[in-house]
Design a protein around this motif. Structure first.
Motif, mmCIF file in Angstrom:
data_model
loop_
_atom_site.group_PDB
_atom_site.id
_atom_site.type_symbol
_atom_site.label_atom_id
_atom_site.label_comp_id
_atom_site.label_asym_id
_atom_site.label_seq_id
_atom_site.Cartn_x
_atom_site.Cartn_y
_atom_site.Cartn_z
ATOM 1 N N GLN A 1 43.676 36.588 56.359
ATOM 2 C CA GLN A 1 43.934 35.618 57.443
ATOM 3 C C GLN A 1 43.369 34.245 57.098
ATOM 4 N N GLU A 2 42.167 34.220 56.560
ATOM 5 C CA GLU A 2 41.548 32.939 56.213
ATOM 6 C C GLU A 2 42.334 32.234 55.116
ATOM 7 N N MET A 3 42.859 33.005 54.164
ATOM 8 C CA MET A 3 43.615 32.407 53.054
ATOM 9 C C MET A 3 44.965 31.882 53.545
ATOM 10 N N ASP A 4 45.528 32.604 54.528
ATOM 11 C CA ASP A 4 46.773 32.161 55.163
ATOM 12 C C ASP A 4 47.879 31.870 54.138
ATOM 13 N N ASP A 5 47.943 32.720 53.121
ATOM 14 C CA ASP A 5 48.944 32.535 52.061
ATOM 15 C C ASP A 5 49.034 33.886 51.360
ATOM 16 N N ASP A 6 50.040 34.691 51.736
ATOM 17 C CA ASP A 6 50.100 36.070 51.240
ATOM 18 C C ASP A 6 50.202 36.154 49.729
ATOM 19 N N GLU A 7 50.943 35.217 49.147
ATOM 20 C CA GLU A 7 51.081 35.265 47.698
ATOM 21 C C GLU A 7 49.721 35.063 47.028
ATOM 22 N N ALA A 8 48.983 34.087 47.555
ATOM 23 C CA ALA A 8 47.650 33.816 47.000
ATOM 24 C C ALA A 8 46.712 35.007 47.251
ATOM 25 N N PHE A 9 46.822 35.597 48.457
ATOM 26 C CA PHE A 9 45.948 36.740 48.781
ATOM 27 C C PHE A 9 46.204 37.921 47.834
ATOM 28 N N PHE A 10 47.472 38.308 47.661
ATOM 29 C CA PHE A 10 47.736 39.459 46.780
ATOM 30 C C PHE A 10 47.449 39.110 45.318
ATOM 31 N N GLY A 11 47.618 37.846 44.969
ATOM 32 C CA GLY A 11 47.241 37.396 43.626
ATOM 33 C C GLY A 11 45.737 37.546 43.407
ATOM 34 N N LEU A 12 44.977 37.208 44.444
ATOM 35 C CA LEU A 12 43.520 37.352 44.360
ATOM 36 C C LEU A 12 43.134 38.824 44.212
ATOM 37 N N VAL A 13 43.791 39.694 44.977
ATOM 38 C CA VAL A 13 43.484 41.132 44.893
ATOM 39 C C VAL A 13 43.788 41.644 43.474
ATOM 40 N N ARG A 14 44.938 41.250 42.940
ATOM 41 C CA ARG A 14 45.280 41.688 41.570
ATOM 42 C C ARG A 14 44.300 41.113 40.556
ATOM 43 N N GLY A 15 43.877 39.868 40.786
ATOM 44 C CA GLY A 15 42.905 39.240 39.885
ATOM 45 C C GLY A 15 41.572 39.980 39.893
ATOM 46 N N TRP A 16 41.158 40.393 41.081
ATOM 47 C CA TRP A 16 39.911 41.168 41.235
ATOM 48 C C TRP A 16 39.997 42.477 40.438
ATOM 49 N N LEU A 17 41.152 43.145 40.581
ATOM 50 C CA LEU A 17 41.340 44.427 39.885
ATOM 51 C C LEU A 17 41.397 44.230 38.368
ATOM 52 N N THR A 18 41.959 43.108 37.929
ATOM 53 C CA THR A 18 42.020 42.823 36.495
ATOM 54 C C THR A 18 40.625 42.493 35.956
ATOM 55 N N ALA A 19 39.895 41.692 36.724
ATOM 56 C CA ALA A 19 38.569 41.245 36.264
ATOM 57 C C ALA A 19 37.626 42.433 36.033
ATOM 58 N N HIS A 20 37.760 43.478 36.836
ATOM 59 C CA HIS A 20 36.810 44.607 36.736
ATOM 60 C C HIS A 20 37.488 45.910 36.350
#
Ligand code: TRP
Ligand code: ZN
Length: 473
Positions: A415-434
Protein backbone atom coordinates in the motif's frame (compact mmCIF):
# COMPACT_ATOMS: atom_id res chain seq x y z
CA UNK A 1 18.21 -35.23 30.49
CA UNK A 2 20.04 -38.31 29.39
CA UNK A 3 23.05 -39.84 30.98
CA UNK A 4 26.06 -40.44 28.74
CA UNK A 5 26.03 -44.05 27.60
CA UNK A 6 28.45 -46.44 29.25
CA UNK A 7 30.18 -46.89 25.90
CA UNK A 8 30.58 -43.15 25.45
CA UNK A 9 31.96 -42.87 28.98
CA UNK A 10 34.45 -45.63 28.22
CA UNK A 11 35.49 -43.92 25.00
CA UNK A 12 35.97 -40.65 26.80
CA UNK A 13 38.02 -42.32 29.51
CA UNK A 14 40.16 -44.03 26.91
CA UNK A 15 40.60 -40.76 25.01
CA UNK A 16 41.71 -39.14 28.24
CA UNK A 17 44.22 -41.87 28.97
CA UNK A 18 45.59 -41.66 25.46
CA UNK A 19 45.95 -37.91 25.72
CA UNK A 20 47.92 -38.26 28.95
CA UNK A 21 50.20 -40.85 27.37
CA UNK A 22 50.89 -38.61 24.38
CA UNK A 23 51.60 -35.62 26.58
CA UNK A 24 54.04 -37.67 28.65
CA UNK A 25 55.86 -38.98 25.61
CA UNK A 26 56.04 -35.74 23.63
CA UNK A 27 56.57 -32.90 26.05
CA UNK A 28 56.69 -30.22 23.36
CA UNK A 29 53.39 -31.10 21.76
CA UNK A 30 51.19 -28.77 23.77
CA UNK A 31 52.28 -25.93 21.52
CA UNK A 32 49.59 -25.13 18.98
CA UNK A 33 46.84 -27.51 20.02
CA UNK A 34 47.05 -26.74 23.70
CA UNK A 35 47.46 -23.07 22.93
CA UNK A 36 44.72 -20.62 23.64
CA UNK A 37 43.84 -20.19 19.95
CA UNK A 38 42.29 -23.68 19.78
CA UNK A 39 38.95 -23.56 21.52
CA UNK A 40 35.77 -25.65 21.59
CA UNK A 41 32.91 -24.56 19.33
CA UNK A 42 29.92 -23.12 21.18
CA UNK A 43 27.12 -25.50 22.22
CA UNK A 44 24.49 -23.25 20.64
CA UNK A 45 24.20 -20.21 18.41
CA UNK A 46 22.02 -18.21 20.86
CA UNK A 47 18.80 -18.40 18.95
CA UNK A 48 16.38 -16.20 20.92
CA UNK A 49 13.94 -19.13 21.27
CA UNK A 50 16.27 -22.15 21.33
CA UNK A 51 19.65 -20.96 22.68
CA UNK A 52 21.20 -24.44 22.53
CA UNK A 53 20.01 -25.19 19.01
CA UNK A 54 22.81 -25.39 16.46
CA UNK A 55 26.49 -25.21 17.30
CA UNK A 56 29.31 -22.75 16.84
CA UNK A 57 32.74 -23.07 15.27
CA UNK A 58 31.87 -24.75 12.00
CA UNK A 59 29.53 -24.70 9.01
CA UNK A 60 28.20 -27.91 7.55
CA UNK A 61 28.47 -28.06 3.76
CA UNK A 62 27.10 -31.57 3.24
CA UNK A 63 25.25 -34.33 5.07
CA UNK A 64 25.53 -37.88 3.78
CA UNK A 65 22.93 -39.89 5.69
CA UNK A 66 22.46 -43.65 5.43
CA UNK A 67 19.48 -44.90 7.37
CA UNK A 68 18.30 -48.41 7.90
CA UNK A 69 14.68 -48.53 9.00
CA UNK A 70 13.10 -51.74 10.34
CA UNK A 71 9.70 -53.12 9.35
CA UNK A 72 7.84 -51.29 12.11
CA UNK A 73 9.70 -48.02 11.37
CA UNK A 74 10.16 -47.96 15.13
CA UNK A 75 13.89 -48.51 15.03
CA UNK A 76 16.60 -47.12 12.85
CA UNK A 77 20.33 -47.38 12.58
CA UNK A 78 22.16 -44.67 10.75
CA UNK A 79 25.46 -43.31 9.61
CA UNK A 80 25.89 -39.56 9.22
CA UNK A 81 28.87 -38.37 7.22
CA UNK A 82 29.12 -34.67 7.96
CA UNK A 83 31.42 -32.48 5.89
CA UNK A 84 32.03 -29.13 7.55
CA UNK A 85 34.30 -26.12 7.40
CA UNK A 86 35.84 -24.85 10.62
CA UNK A 87 35.09 -21.18 11.33
CA UNK A 88 37.61 -21.05 14.16
CA UNK A 89 40.58 -23.16 15.26
CA UNK A 90 38.54 -25.95 16.84
CA UNK A 91 39.68 -28.12 19.74
CA UNK A 92 36.23 -29.77 19.99
CA UNK A 93 32.76 -29.20 18.62
CA UNK A 94 29.15 -30.13 19.25
CA UNK A 95 26.40 -31.82 17.27
CA UNK A 96 22.70 -31.84 18.19
CA UNK A 97 21.10 -35.26 18.61
CA UNK A 98 18.21 -36.38 20.78
CA UNK A 99 17.21 -39.87 21.84
CA UNK A 100 19.29 -42.09 19.61
CA UNK A 101 22.41 -43.83 20.91
CA UNK A 102 25.79 -43.02 19.45
CA UNK A 103 27.58 -46.22 18.44
CA UNK A 104 30.85 -44.64 17.31
CA UNK A 105 32.26 -41.40 15.95
CA UNK A 106 35.30 -40.46 13.92
CA UNK A 107 36.72 -37.12 12.89
CA UNK A 108 39.03 -37.17 9.87
CA UNK A 109 39.02 -40.96 10.00
CA UNK A 110 40.23 -41.31 13.59
CA UNK A 111 38.06 -42.30 16.55
CA UNK A 112 36.82 -39.22 18.38
CA UNK A 113 35.91 -38.97 22.04
CA UNK A 114 32.17 -38.41 22.45
CA UNK A 115 30.53 -36.82 25.43
CA UNK A 116 26.81 -36.47 25.79
CA UNK A 117 24.71 -34.05 27.81
CA UNK A 118 21.05 -33.96 26.87
CA UNK A 119 20.81 -33.27 23.15
CA UNK A 120 24.38 -31.98 22.91
CA UNK A 121 27.09 -34.31 21.68
CA UNK A 122 30.63 -33.06 22.14
CA UNK A 123 33.22 -34.58 19.82
CA UNK A 124 36.89 -34.21 20.55
CA UNK A 125 39.10 -35.23 17.64
CA UNK A 126 42.04 -37.53 18.11
CA UNK A 127 45.32 -35.63 18.59
CA UNK A 128 46.74 -37.16 15.45
CA UNK A 129 44.24 -35.17 13.36
CA UNK A 130 43.35 -32.32 15.71
CA UNK A 131 45.41 -29.77 13.79
CA UNK A 132 43.18 -30.34 10.76
CA UNK A 133 40.32 -28.42 12.35
CA UNK A 134 42.02 -25.12 11.71
CA UNK A 135 39.84 -22.14 10.77
CA UNK A 136 38.90 -22.37 7.12
CA UNK A 137 39.65 -26.09 6.69
CA UNK A 138 37.13 -28.69 5.72
CA UNK A 139 36.89 -31.78 7.91
CA UNK A 140 34.81 -34.90 7.91
CA UNK A 141 32.93 -36.43 10.82
CA UNK A 142 31.26 -39.83 10.75
CA UNK A 143 28.71 -40.72 13.43
CA UNK A 144 27.14 -44.16 13.66
CA UNK A 145 23.98 -44.24 15.70
CA UNK A 146 20.96 -46.40 16.38
CA UNK A 147 17.80 -46.71 18.43
CA UNK A 148 14.14 -45.84 18.52
CA UNK A 149 13.80 -42.33 17.15
CA UNK A 150 11.70 -40.04 19.30
CA UNK A 151 8.60 -38.04 18.74
CA UNK A 152 9.42 -34.59 20.09
CA UNK A 153 6.69 -32.51 21.70
CA UNK A 154 7.08 -28.82 20.86
CA UNK A 155 6.69 -26.03 23.39
CA UNK A 156 3.24 -25.46 21.82
CA UNK A 157 2.24 -29.10 22.33
CA UNK A 158 2.42 -30.14 18.67
CA UNK A 159 4.42 -33.22 17.74
CA UNK A 160 7.42 -33.42 15.43
CA UNK A 161 10.61 -35.44 15.07
CA UNK A 162 9.88 -39.07 14.18
CA UNK A 163 6.15 -39.70 13.80
CA UNK A 164 4.88 -43.25 13.41
CA UNK A 165 2.19 -43.63 10.77
CA UNK A 166 -0.17 -46.37 9.58
CA UNK A 167 2.52 -48.07 7.45
CA UNK A 168 5.75 -46.51 8.53
CA UNK A 169 6.90 -43.15 9.74
CA UNK A 170 7.47 -39.59 8.69
CA UNK A 171 10.18 -37.24 9.98
CA UNK A 172 9.18 -33.58 10.45
CA UNK A 173 11.59 -31.02 11.84
CA UNK A 174 10.13 -27.59 12.47
CA UNK A 175 11.53 -26.08 14.61
CA UNK A 176 13.79 -28.62 16.35
CA UNK A 177 12.65 -32.15 15.40
CA UNK A 178 15.37 -33.12 12.95
CA UNK A 179 17.80 -33.91 15.77
CA UNK A 180 15.52 -36.88 16.50
CA UNK A 181 16.72 -38.68 13.35
CA UNK A 182 20.21 -37.43 12.53
CA UNK A 183 23.06 -35.66 14.34
CA UNK A 184 23.94 -32.24 12.95
CA UNK A 185 24.02 -28.50 13.26
CA UNK A 186 20.28 -28.10 13.66
CA UNK A 187 19.89 -24.33 13.46
CA UNK A 188 18.27 -22.87 10.31
CA UNK A 189 21.33 -20.63 9.90
CA UNK A 190 23.49 -23.56 8.77
CA UNK A 191 22.22 -24.84 5.42
CA UNK A 192 23.84 -27.69 3.51
CA UNK A 193 23.34 -30.07 0.60
CA UNK A 194 22.26 -33.62 1.39
CA UNK A 195 22.50 -37.19 0.19
CA UNK A 196 20.00 -39.38 1.98
CA UNK A 197 19.96 -43.15 1.54
CA UNK A 198 17.18 -45.07 3.25
CA UNK A 199 16.98 -48.85 3.38
CA UNK A 200 13.56 -50.32 4.07
CA UNK A 201 11.91 -53.74 3.81
CA UNK A 202 11.07 -54.61 0.20
CA UNK A 203 7.56 -53.39 -0.59
CA UNK A 204 7.94 -50.18 1.40
CA UNK A 205 9.04 -46.92 -0.15
CA UNK A 206 11.28 -44.24 1.33
CA UNK A 207 10.67 -40.71 0.09
CA UNK A 208 12.88 -37.76 0.96
CA UNK A 209 13.77 -34.30 -0.34
CA UNK A 210 15.41 -33.58 -3.67
CA UNK A 211 15.57 -36.11 -6.45
CA UNK A 212 15.75 -39.90 -6.44
CA UNK A 213 19.16 -40.93 -7.81
CA UNK A 214 18.95 -44.69 -7.35
CA UNK A 215 16.86 -47.52 -6.02
CA UNK A 216 18.22 -51.02 -5.44
CA UNK A 217 16.74 -54.16 -3.94
CA UNK A 218 18.85 -56.95 -2.51
CA UNK A 219 17.94 -59.72 -0.10
CA UNK A 220 14.51 -58.35 0.65
CA UNK A 221 15.63 -54.79 1.40
CA UNK A 222 15.34 -51.77 -0.86
CA UNK A 223 17.62 -48.74 -0.67
CA UNK A 224 16.40 -45.40 -1.98
CA UNK A 225 18.95 -42.63 -2.58
CA UNK A 226 17.76 -39.04 -2.63
CA UNK A 227 19.93 -36.05 -3.41
CA UNK A 228 19.34 -32.43 -2.42
CA UNK A 229 21.64 -30.23 -4.49
CA UNK A 230 20.49 -26.85 -3.26
CA UNK A 231 21.19 -25.72 0.32
CA UNK A 232 18.60 -26.95 2.80
CA UNK A 233 17.96 -26.01 6.42
CA UNK A 234 17.76 -29.14 8.56
CA UNK A 235 14.20 -28.36 9.74
CA UNK A 236 13.06 -28.89 6.13
CA UNK A 237 14.63 -32.33 5.80
CA UNK A 238 12.26 -35.29 5.77
CA UNK A 239 12.03 -38.99 5.20
CA UNK A 240 8.69 -40.70 4.79
CA UNK A 241 8.67 -44.47 4.95
CA UNK A 242 5.51 -46.31 4.05
CA UNK A 243 3.38 -47.88 1.37
CA UNK A 244 3.36 -44.81 -0.83
CA UNK A 245 1.89 -44.51 -4.27
CA UNK A 246 4.60 -42.55 -6.08
CA UNK A 247 3.90 -40.59 -9.26
CA UNK A 248 6.48 -38.77 -11.33
CA UNK A 249 5.55 -36.08 -13.80
CA UNK A 250 6.81 -32.66 -14.79
CA UNK A 251 5.66 -29.07 -15.06
CA UNK A 252 5.37 -27.40 -18.46
CA UNK A 253 8.98 -26.18 -18.03
CA UNK A 254 10.22 -29.71 -17.39
CA UNK A 255 10.60 -29.36 -13.61
CA UNK A 256 10.23 -32.87 -12.14
CA UNK A 257 7.20 -33.31 -9.87
CA UNK A 258 7.21 -36.27 -7.50
CA UNK A 259 4.18 -37.03 -5.37
CA UNK A 260 3.91 -39.80 -2.77
CA UNK A 261 0.44 -40.49 -1.50
CA UNK A 262 -1.00 -42.91 1.03
CA UNK A 263 -3.24 -45.21 -1.07
CA UNK A 264 -6.12 -44.51 1.34
CA UNK A 265 -6.25 -40.87 0.29
CA UNK A 266 -5.02 -41.22 -3.30
CA UNK A 267 -8.43 -40.62 -4.87
CA UNK A 268 -9.23 -37.62 -2.70
CA UNK A 269 -5.76 -36.10 -3.29
CA UNK A 270 -5.57 -36.49 -7.04
CA UNK A 271 -7.45 -33.32 -8.12
CA UNK A 272 -5.51 -30.97 -5.84
CA UNK A 273 -2.11 -32.57 -6.55
CA UNK A 274 -2.78 -32.22 -10.27
CA UNK A 275 -2.63 -28.46 -9.68
CA UNK A 276 1.02 -28.45 -8.51
CA UNK A 277 2.38 -27.41 -11.95
CA UNK A 278 -0.20 -24.62 -12.15
CA UNK A 279 0.64 -23.35 -8.65
CA UNK A 280 4.39 -23.46 -9.37
CA UNK A 281 3.90 -21.55 -12.65
CA UNK A 282 1.72 -18.98 -10.85
CA UNK A 283 4.39 -18.64 -8.13
CA UNK A 284 7.12 -18.13 -10.73
CA UNK A 285 5.16 -15.35 -12.38
CA UNK A 286 4.87 -13.47 -9.06
CA UNK A 287 7.98 -14.48 -7.14
CA UNK A 288 10.51 -15.38 -9.82
CA UNK A 289 12.17 -18.69 -10.73
CA UNK A 290 11.21 -21.73 -8.62
CA UNK A 291 14.31 -22.17 -6.43
CA UNK A 292 14.76 -25.97 -6.49
CA UNK A 293 15.34 -28.75 -9.01
CA UNK A 294 12.13 -30.63 -8.26
CA UNK A 295 8.71 -30.14 -6.70
CA UNK A 296 5.96 -32.39 -5.37
CA UNK A 297 4.14 -33.39 -2.21
CA UNK A 298 3.82 -36.20 0.31
CA UNK A 299 0.25 -36.85 1.41
CA UNK A 300 -0.28 -39.10 4.40
CA UNK A 301 -3.42 -39.90 6.32
CA UNK A 302 -5.20 -37.44 8.53
CA UNK A 303 -3.68 -38.07 11.92
CA UNK A 304 -0.16 -38.83 10.62
CA UNK A 305 0.71 -35.31 11.84
CA UNK A 306 -1.17 -32.38 13.34
CA UNK A 307 -0.16 -29.91 10.61
CA UNK A 308 1.30 -29.62 7.12
CA UNK A 309 4.97 -28.72 6.72
CA UNK A 310 6.86 -27.14 3.83
CA UNK A 311 9.56 -29.85 3.72
CA UNK A 312 11.92 -28.88 0.89
CA UNK A 313 10.83 -29.79 -2.65
CA UNK A 314 7.99 -31.88 -1.30
CA UNK A 315 5.71 -30.51 1.45
CA UNK A 316 4.07 -33.01 3.78
CA UNK A 317 0.28 -32.98 4.23
CA UNK A 318 -1.64 -35.07 6.77
CA UNK A 319 -4.50 -35.88 4.43
CA UNK A 320 -5.53 -34.23 1.14
CA UNK A 321 -4.88 -30.46 1.32
CA UNK A 322 -7.26 -27.86 0.01
CA UNK A 323 -5.87 -25.57 -2.67
CA UNK A 324 -5.12 -22.78 -0.18
CA UNK A 325 -2.91 -25.06 1.92
CA UNK A 326 -1.15 -26.37 -1.19
CA UNK A 327 -0.47 -22.77 -2.26
CA UNK A 328 0.78 -21.93 1.25
CA UNK A 329 3.29 -24.81 1.39
CA UNK A 330 4.48 -24.30 -2.18
CA UNK A 331 4.95 -20.56 -1.51
CA UNK A 332 7.28 -21.58 1.34
CA UNK A 333 9.66 -23.03 -1.25
CA UNK A 334 10.50 -19.40 -2.07
CA UNK A 335 9.77 -17.92 1.37
CA UNK A 336 11.49 -19.99 4.04
CA UNK A 337 13.14 -22.75 2.06
CA UNK A 338 15.16 -20.70 -0.41
CA UNK A 339 15.32 -17.55 1.75
CA UNK A 340 15.55 -19.04 5.23
CA UNK A 341 15.14 -17.21 8.55
CA UNK A 342 18.42 -16.25 10.20
CA UNK A 343 16.83 -17.18 13.53
CA UNK A 344 13.44 -18.43 14.71
CA UNK A 345 12.52 -14.84 15.56
CA UNK A 346 12.34 -14.21 11.80
CA UNK A 347 9.75 -16.91 11.16
CA UNK A 348 7.12 -14.27 10.31
CA UNK A 349 9.03 -13.76 7.04
CA UNK A 350 8.11 -17.38 6.18
CA UNK A 351 4.54 -17.36 7.40
CA UNK A 352 3.67 -13.77 6.54
CA UNK A 353 4.62 -14.27 2.89
CA UNK A 354 3.11 -17.77 2.65
CA UNK A 355 -0.15 -16.37 4.03
CA UNK A 356 0.06 -13.41 1.67
CA UNK A 357 0.51 -15.88 -1.20
CA UNK A 358 -2.81 -17.47 -0.16
CA UNK A 359 -4.47 -14.03 -0.32
CA UNK A 360 -3.00 -13.42 -3.77
CA UNK A 361 -4.16 -16.83 -4.98
CA UNK A 362 -7.70 -16.22 -3.67
CA UNK A 363 -7.84 -12.92 -5.49
CA UNK A 364 -6.62 -14.46 -8.75
CA UNK A 365 -8.71 -17.64 -8.57
CA UNK A 366 -11.65 -17.16 -6.23
CA UNK A 367 -12.43 -13.50 -6.75
CA UNK A 368 -11.65 -12.58 -3.12
CA UNK A 369 -9.83 -9.24 -3.20
CA UNK A 370 -6.62 -9.07 -1.15
CA UNK A 371 -8.14 -6.05 0.59
CA UNK A 372 -10.91 -8.31 1.88
CA UNK A 373 -8.42 -10.89 3.24
CA UNK A 374 -6.51 -8.03 4.83
CA UNK A 375 -9.71 -6.70 6.37
CA UNK A 376 -10.58 -10.09 7.85
CA UNK A 377 -7.08 -10.48 9.29
CA UNK A 378 -7.23 -6.94 10.68
CA UNK A 379 -10.55 -7.64 12.39
CA UNK A 380 -9.33 -10.89 13.92
CA UNK A 381 -8.34 -10.28 17.53
CA UNK A 382 -6.04 -13.33 17.49
CA UNK A 383 -3.68 -11.61 15.05
CA UNK A 384 -2.95 -8.84 17.54
CA UNK A 385 -1.84 -10.96 20.49
CA UNK A 386 1.80 -9.87 19.99
CA UNK A 387 4.11 -8.32 17.37
CA UNK A 388 4.84 -10.61 14.42
CA UNK A 389 8.60 -10.53 14.98
CA UNK A 390 8.34 -10.78 18.77
CA UNK A 391 6.55 -13.97 19.77
CA UNK A 392 6.72 -13.95 23.59
CA UNK A 393 8.06 -17.52 23.74
CA UNK A 394 8.84 -20.64 21.74
CA UNK A 395 5.25 -21.82 22.26
CA UNK A 396 4.03 -18.81 20.25
CA UNK A 397 6.06 -19.28 17.05
CA UNK A 398 3.16 -20.80 15.10
CA UNK A 399 0.43 -18.54 16.50
CA UNK A 400 -1.77 -16.21 14.39
CA UNK A 401 0.29 -12.98 14.60
CA UNK A 402 3.24 -14.73 12.88
CA UNK A 403 0.92 -15.61 9.98
CA UNK A 404 -1.87 -13.04 9.75
CA UNK A 405 -0.05 -10.03 11.11
CA UNK A 406 2.99 -10.99 9.04
CA UNK A 407 0.83 -10.96 5.91
CA UNK A 408 -0.65 -7.59 6.88
CA UNK A 409 2.87 -6.13 7.13
CA UNK A 410 3.53 -7.32 3.56
CA UNK A 411 0.30 -5.71 2.38
CA UNK A 412 1.06 -2.44 4.18
CA UNK A 413 4.39 -2.26 2.31
CA UNK A 414 2.47 -2.73 -0.94
CA UNK A 415 0.00 0.00 0.00
CA UNK A 416 2.77 2.43 0.87
CA UNK A 417 4.57 1.72 -2.41
CA UNK A 418 1.31 2.23 -4.30
CA UNK A 419 2.82 0.66 -7.43
CA UNK A 420 2.19 -3.07 -7.91
CA UNK A 421 4.90 -3.51 -10.48
CA UNK A 422 7.46 -1.95 -8.17
CA UNK A 423 6.14 -3.96 -5.19
CA UNK A 424 6.39 -7.36 -6.93
CA UNK A 425 9.75 -6.32 -8.37
CA UNK A 426 10.93 -5.61 -4.84
CA UNK A 427 9.68 -9.01 -3.63
CA UNK A 428 11.51 -10.77 -6.48
CA UNK A 429 14.62 -8.70 -5.76
CA UNK A 430 14.50 -9.75 -2.10
CA UNK A 431 14.25 -13.41 -3.11
CA UNK A 432 17.15 -13.02 -5.55
CA UNK A 433 19.35 -11.19 -3.05
CA UNK A 434 19.07 -14.01 -0.49
CA UNK A 435 18.38 -16.99 -2.76
CA UNK A 436 19.49 -20.24 -1.06
CA UNK A 437 20.66 -18.22 1.94
CA UNK A 438 19.43 -16.79 5.22
CA UNK A 439 17.93 -13.43 6.10
CA UNK A 440 16.75 -11.63 9.21
CA UNK A 441 13.98 -9.13 9.90
CA UNK A 442 16.61 -6.36 9.99
CA UNK A 443 17.86 -7.45 6.54
CA UNK A 444 14.28 -7.27 5.30
CA UNK A 445 13.37 -3.85 6.66
CA UNK A 446 16.70 -2.42 5.44
CA UNK A 447 16.18 -3.93 1.97
CA UNK A 448 12.60 -2.69 1.65
CA UNK A 449 13.53 0.79 2.85
CA UNK A 450 16.43 1.05 0.42
CA UNK A 451 14.70 -0.45 -2.64
CA UNK A 452 11.40 1.39 -2.18
CA UNK A 453 13.08 4.66 -1.34
CA UNK A 454 10.33 5.21 1.24
CA UNK A 455 10.47 5.94 4.91
CA UNK A 456 8.51 2.99 6.27
CA UNK A 457 9.22 3.69 9.94
CA UNK A 458 5.49 3.80 10.67
CA UNK A 459 4.93 0.37 9.09
CA UNK A 460 7.73 -1.22 11.10
CA UNK A 461 6.96 0.59 14.37
CA UNK A 462 3.23 -0.04 14.41
CA UNK A 463 2.32 -2.91 12.05
CA UNK A 464 5.39 -5.10 12.63
CA UNK A 465 6.58 -4.19 16.12
CA UNK A 466 3.79 -2.23 17.76
CA UNK A 467 2.10 -3.44 20.91
CA UNK A 468 -1.48 -2.96 19.76
CA UNK A 469 -3.63 -2.78 16.67
CA UNK A 470 -2.87 0.39 14.69
CA UNK A 471 -5.46 2.44 12.84
CA UNK A 472 -6.10 0.95 9.38
CA UNK A 473 -3.70 2.11 6.70
N1 TRP B 1 5.13 -24.04 9.41
C1 TRP B 1 4.04 -24.90 9.05
C2 TRP B 1 3.24 -24.18 7.98
O1 TRP B 1 2.99 -23.02 8.09
C3 TRP B 1 3.11 -25.25 10.16
C4 TRP B 1 3.71 -25.83 11.37
C5 TRP B 1 4.86 -26.49 11.50
C6 TRP B 1 3.12 -25.81 12.65
N2 TRP B 1 5.04 -26.89 12.81
C7 TRP B 1 4.00 -26.50 13.50
C8 TRP B 1 1.95 -25.29 13.15
C9 TRP B 1 3.71 -26.63 14.86
C10 TRP B 1 1.66 -25.45 14.47
C11 TRP B 1 2.53 -26.11 15.32
O2 TRP B 1 2.88 -24.74 7.00
ZN1 ZN C 1 3.52 -21.88 6.73
Amino acid sequence: MEQPTAAAARRTARGGALLLAVLTLVPGCTAGLGGSGWTPGAAGVRDPYFPRLGNGGYDVTHYGLSLDVDSTAGRLSGTAVITARATQDLSAFNLDLTGLKVVSATVEGRPAAVNRAGSELTLRPDRAVADRLREGSTFRTVVRYAGSPRTVTDPDGSEEGWLRTAHGAVALGEPTGSMAWFPGNHHPGDKASYDVGVTVPEGRTAVSNGELTSRRTARGRTTFHWRVREPMASYLATVAVGRWTVRESATGNGLPVVTAVDPDVAGASAPVLARIPEVVAWGEKLFGPYPFSSAGAVVGRRGDAGYALETQNRPFFPGPPDTGLLVHELAHQWFGNSVTPASWRDMWLNEGFATYAEWLWSEDHDGVPVAESFGKAYADEANWAFPAARPPGAADLSRPPVYGRGAMVVHRIRQEMDDDEAFFGLVRGWLTAHRHGNASTADFTAYVGKESGLDLTEVWDTWLNGGSRPARG
